[in-house]
Design an enzyme around this catalytic site. Sequence first.
Site, mmCIF file in Angstrom:
data_model
loop_
_atom_site.group_PDB
_atom_site.id
_atom_site.type_symbol
_atom_site.label_atom_id
_atom_site.label_comp_id
_atom_site.label_asym_id
_atom_site.label_seq_id
_atom_site.Cartn_x
_atom_site.Cartn_y
_atom_site.Cartn_z
ATOM 1 N N ARG A 56 0.834 -1.204 0.000
ATOM 2 C CA ARG A 56 0.000 0.000 0.000
ATOM 3 C C ARG A 56 0.868 1.254 0.000
ATOM 4 O O ARG A 56 0.551 2.228 -0.690
ATOM 5 C CB ARG A 56 -0.952 -0.007 1.199
ATOM 6 C CG ARG A 56 -2.001 1.075 1.140
ATOM 7 C CD ARG A 56 -2.930 0.960 -0.068
ATOM 8 N NE ARG A 56 -3.851 -0.140 0.090
ATOM 9 C CZ ARG A 56 -4.209 -0.943 -0.912
ATOM 10 N NH1 ARG A 56 -3.744 -0.764 -2.136
ATOM 11 N NH2 ARG A 56 -5.056 -1.926 -0.712
ATOM 12 N N HIS A 59 1.880 1.890 -3.372
ATOM 13 C CA HIS A 59 0.776 2.505 -4.121
ATOM 14 C C HIS A 59 0.688 4.006 -3.880
ATOM 15 O O HIS A 59 0.121 4.739 -4.693
ATOM 16 C CB HIS A 59 -0.570 1.867 -3.725
ATOM 17 C CG HIS A 59 -0.741 0.481 -4.231
ATOM 18 N ND1 HIS A 59 -1.590 -0.413 -3.623
ATOM 19 C CD2 HIS A 59 -0.187 -0.180 -5.277
ATOM 20 C CE1 HIS A 59 -1.550 -1.560 -4.271
ATOM 21 N NE2 HIS A 59 -0.697 -1.444 -5.283
ATOM 22 N N SER A 85 7.263 -7.252 15.433
ATOM 23 C CA SER A 85 7.568 -8.377 16.317
ATOM 24 C C SER A 85 6.841 -8.132 17.630
ATOM 25 O O SER A 85 7.188 -7.200 18.357
ATOM 26 C CB SER A 85 9.071 -8.507 16.565
ATOM 27 O OG SER A 85 9.333 -9.507 17.534
ATOM 28 N N GLY A 86 5.843 -8.956 17.911
ATOM 29 C CA GLY A 86 5.071 -8.780 19.138
ATOM 30 C C GLY A 86 5.951 -8.819 20.364
ATOM 31 O O GLY A 86 5.914 -7.920 21.212
ATOM 32 N N SER A 87 6.777 -9.835 20.461
ATOM 33 C CA SER A 87 7.637 -10.002 21.629
ATOM 34 C C SER A 87 8.852 -9.092 21.584
ATOM 35 O O SER A 87 9.423 -8.756 22.621
ATOM 36 C CB SER A 87 8.102 -11.457 21.733
ATOM 37 O OG SER A 87 8.991 -11.771 20.673
ATOM 38 N N GLY A 88 9.285 -8.714 20.384
ATOM 39 C CA GLY A 88 10.516 -7.954 20.235
ATOM 40 C C GLY A 88 11.748 -8.810 20.449
ATOM 41 O O GLY A 88 12.863 -8.294 20.567
ATOM 42 N N GLU A 89 11.546 -10.114 20.492
ATOM 43 C CA GLU A 89 12.641 -11.045 20.748
ATOM 44 C C GLU A 89 12.861 -12.028 19.603
ATOM 45 O O GLU A 89 13.818 -12.810 19.652
ATOM 46 C CB GLU A 89 12.380 -11.839 22.038
ATOM 47 C CG GLU A 89 12.164 -10.980 23.284
ATOM 48 C CD GLU A 89 13.384 -10.156 23.690
ATOM 49 O OE1 GLU A 89 14.519 -10.494 23.283
ATOM 50 O OE2 GLU A 89 13.203 -9.158 24.408
ATOM 51 N N SER A 148 -2.944 -13.991 16.658
ATOM 52 C CA SER A 148 -3.813 -13.483 15.584
ATOM 53 C C SER A 148 -4.177 -12.021 15.789
ATOM 54 O O SER A 148 -4.182 -11.234 14.835
ATOM 55 C CB SER A 148 -5.093 -14.312 15.490
ATOM 56 O OG SER A 148 -4.829 -15.590 14.985
ATOM 57 N N ASP A 159 -3.118 -0.045 7.090
ATOM 58 C CA ASP A 159 -4.140 0.631 6.274
ATOM 59 C C ASP A 159 -4.537 1.977 6.877
ATOM 60 O O ASP A 159 -4.786 2.940 6.147
ATOM 61 C CB ASP A 159 -5.366 -0.267 6.106
ATOM 62 C CG ASP A 159 -5.157 -1.342 5.045
ATOM 63 O OD1 ASP A 159 -4.202 -1.226 4.248
ATOM 64 O OD2 ASP A 159 -5.943 -2.300 5.014
#
Length: 184
Positions: A56, A59, A85-89, A148, A159
Site C-alpha cells: 500500500r 501505491h 515483532s510482538g515479543s521484540g525477541e 492473531s 491501512d
Amino acid sequence: MYHKVTKEILAELTDVLNQVDPRAIESVIKEIDRAKKVYVVGVGRVLLSLEAMAKRLAHLGYEVYVVGQITEPAITESDLLIVGSGSGESLFPLMIAQKAHSFGAKVIHFGANPNSSMNDYTDLFVRIPVQTKLSLANEINSIQPMTSLFEQSLLLLGDIICLMIIKQKELVLADLWQYHANLE
C-alpha cells in the site's frame, strides 16, 4: 455462530486500536515521509501484514522493500526499517534491526513488549497492547489463537497509516492506480 465470532473479533480489534498511541502513529508517518527508502521485516503472519503495508505504501508512491527480497538494495542512513515483532525477541527481526541500526537507518518497532531487546536498536516503538507468548502485564487477552490479534491489528494499522497519509497529502484516490501492478 458466525455473527457471534465476528462481533467478538471486531470488539477485540476496536479495543486494541483504541489503545494505540495516535502520537506514535503521527511519528511513523513523519519517518516514512523523511525516508528515501522504506524496508519492512517480520516473520510468519506478521510478515504478511507488513507486506500488505509495504504494498500500500508503494501505491502511495514510496520506495518500499521487504527485507530478503531479491531486488532489495543496500540500506543507508537515509532509510527507514519498520519491524514487526510482538515479543521484540524474534531472532531474525531483532538481528535485522541491529544491522539496520548499525548503518544509521531509522528503526520503528511495532510490538507488544515495551521492554524487549529490540529497544537497543529502535528509534520509535509503537505498542500494540495485545496478548503475546510472553503473557506480560497490561496485555489485551484474546479469544483467538496464538498472536492473531497482533497480526490483524498490525494489518489494520498499516491501512490506517496509509489512509492518514492520503488525507494529509490530499491525494486523489483515482491517481493512485498509476502505482498499481499492471502485469496482472
